[in-house]
Design a protein around this motif. Structure first.
Motif, short mmCIF file in Angstrom:
data_model
loop_
_atom_site.label_atom_id
_atom_site.label_comp_id
_atom_site.label_asym_id
_atom_site.label_seq_id
_atom_site.Cartn_x
_atom_site.Cartn_y
_atom_site.Cartn_z
N PRO A 198 0.80 -1.24 0.00
CA PRO A 198 0.00 0.00 0.00
C PRO A 198 0.83 1.28 0.00
CG PRO A 198 -0.96 -1.59 1.49
CD PRO A 198 0.33 -2.18 1.03
N GLY A 199 1.88 1.33 0.83
CA GLY A 199 2.71 2.53 0.89
C GLY A 199 3.41 2.79 -0.42
N ALA A 200 3.90 1.73 -1.08
CA ALA A 200 4.58 1.88 -2.37
C ALA A 200 3.61 2.32 -3.45
CB ALA A 200 5.26 0.57 -2.76
N ILE A 201 2.41 1.73 -3.46
CA ILE A 201 1.41 2.11 -4.46
C ILE A 201 1.00 3.57 -4.30
CG2 ILE A 201 -0.96 1.73 -5.23
CD1 ILE A 201 -0.59 -1.23 -4.52
N SER A 202 0.75 3.99 -3.06
CA SER A 202 0.37 5.39 -2.80
C SER A 202 1.46 6.35 -3.26
CB SER A 202 0.10 5.59 -1.30
OG SER A 202 -0.97 4.80 -0.87
N THR A 203 2.70 6.01 -2.93
CA THR A 203 3.81 6.88 -3.30
C THR A 203 3.99 6.93 -4.81
OG1 THR A 203 4.91 6.30 -1.23
CG2 THR A 203 6.24 7.39 -2.89
N LEU A 204 3.82 5.79 -5.47
CA LEU A 204 3.96 5.73 -6.92
C LEU A 204 2.91 6.60 -7.60
CD1 LEU A 204 5.86 4.30 -8.88
CD2 LEU A 204 4.21 2.43 -9.03
N VAL A 205 1.68 6.57 -7.09
CA VAL A 205 0.61 7.40 -7.65
C VAL A 205 0.94 8.88 -7.46
CG1 VAL A 205 -1.80 8.10 -7.35
CG2 VAL A 205 -1.20 5.67 -7.40
N LEU A 206 1.41 9.25 -6.27
CA LEU A 206 1.78 10.64 -6.00
C LEU A 206 2.91 11.10 -6.90
CD1 LEU A 206 1.66 10.64 -2.09
CD2 LEU A 206 0.14 11.92 -3.61
N LEU A 207 3.91 10.24 -7.07
CA LEU A 207 5.06 10.58 -7.92
C LEU A 207 4.63 10.78 -9.37
CD1 LEU A 207 8.24 8.51 -6.95
CD2 LEU A 207 8.02 10.99 -7.13
#
Length: 315
Positions: A198-207
């Motif tokens: 979840p943390g990686a997916i959220s960060t990837l979307v933000l990036l």
């Protein structure tokens, strides 16, 4: 006063062709390389992989991105340089064309050095560096012909750039974390599993959202020449004023999304929201005539500020 003195000194240092050292750094793609490095730092911190990325990760990503962007700018042959780029940035391309061979050689050496450094993180790093460079070169290998290039289709162009930078930064950050924790080279399965958290997916979307907005903003520099040569971008479709307004609103939305990304560590969210707000104000208040290098350097400055703030908060 010291940073101002250093900046003035760097501006006075000139190459044999009369270009300042600061200008030359921008011409060969070092600010773009710093932008991609900032993306890796941002991913590591917001995805909860650590507060301070390793030196090997930072240098490898920087060298890969700088080499790839340098190669994209001078192309494999000088005849393939985009006329629209030459028209919109005459000083930059006068320098690049005059030093094309040296820039190509430097780009290749940078990518090779990045692969060698990345080897300490993962055995996949050399291949990843080459693929990243190939992806950048494929973006616009030659001037526009009958068929549009990736660069000529606004949505594809911005998503292509955003996905390339974000996924490369994410995989590099995950590989460095796995290697540090286990002492062994992470497998592709392990990296993909890390990317699905979840943390990686959220960060990837933000990036990706950030890179799309920044890429659109950078197109303002080329709006006139792109329109004349038929290169369609958000700047040519929306117009400078509307795009400037939309990009500003999108930045505010990104700050809110960062604060609300519950899967990411709260301290990293707070710090990154703060440095993004400061970066947004800095560019909005100053509004430089040329945005491209400023936007690239802004992300790098935010990454440095975020790293220092997280280290202070953790002390």
């Amino acid at each position: 006063m010291m940073p101002q003195r250093c900046s003035r000194y760097a501006a006075r240092v000139r190459t044999p062709s009369g270009t300042s050292a600061i200008e030359a750094i921008g011409h060969v793609g070092a600010w773009a390389g710093a932008y991609c490095t900032a993306a890796a730092v941002c991913f590591v911190q917001l995805a909860g992989l650590g507060d301070t990325p390793s030196a090997a990760l930072v240098l490898s990503v920087f060298l890969t991105a700088t080499g790839a962007y340098a190669l994209d700018r001078v192309k494999l042959r000088s005849e393939w340089i985009d006329p629209a780029d030459i028209e919109s940035q005459p000083a930059r391309y006068a320098f690049l064309k005059a030093h094309a061979r040296a820039v190509r050689l430097g780009a290749i050496l940078s990518i090779l050095a990045a692969g060698a450094l990345g080897w300490f993180i993962s055995v996949w790093a050399p291949a990843a560096c080459v693929l990243a460079a190939a992806g950048v070169v494929a973006y616009a290998p030659r001037p526009r012909a009958t068929r549009p290039r990736v660069k000529d289709v606004p949505w594809i162009k911005n998503v292509y750039v955003a996905a390339g930078i974000s996924v490369f930064a994410a995989l590099a950050g995950l590989a460095a974390r796995e290697q540090r924790d286990s002492g062994a080279d992470p497998s592709i399965t392990t990296l993909l599993a890390g990317l699905s958290r979840p943390g990686a997916i959220s960060t990837l979307v933000l990036l990706m959202a950030r890179v799309i907005v920044d890429a659109a903003l950078c197109d303002l520099d080329d709006e006139t020449s792109d329109a004349r040569f038929g290169t369609r971008t958000f700047a040519t479709l929306l117009g400078p004023r509307r795009l400037w307004l939309i990009a500003g609103l999108a930045r505010l939305g990104l700050i809110g999304m960062t604060l609300g990304a519950w899967a990411c560590p709260w301290r990293a969210r707070l710090v990154w929201a703060g440095v993004m707000a400061a970066g947004t104000l800095a560019v909005r208040v100053h509004r430089p005539r040329e945005l491209r290098d400023v936007v690239d350097a802004r992300f790098a400055a935010e990454a440095v500020a975020a790293t220092l703030a997280l280290r202070l908060l953790a002390a």
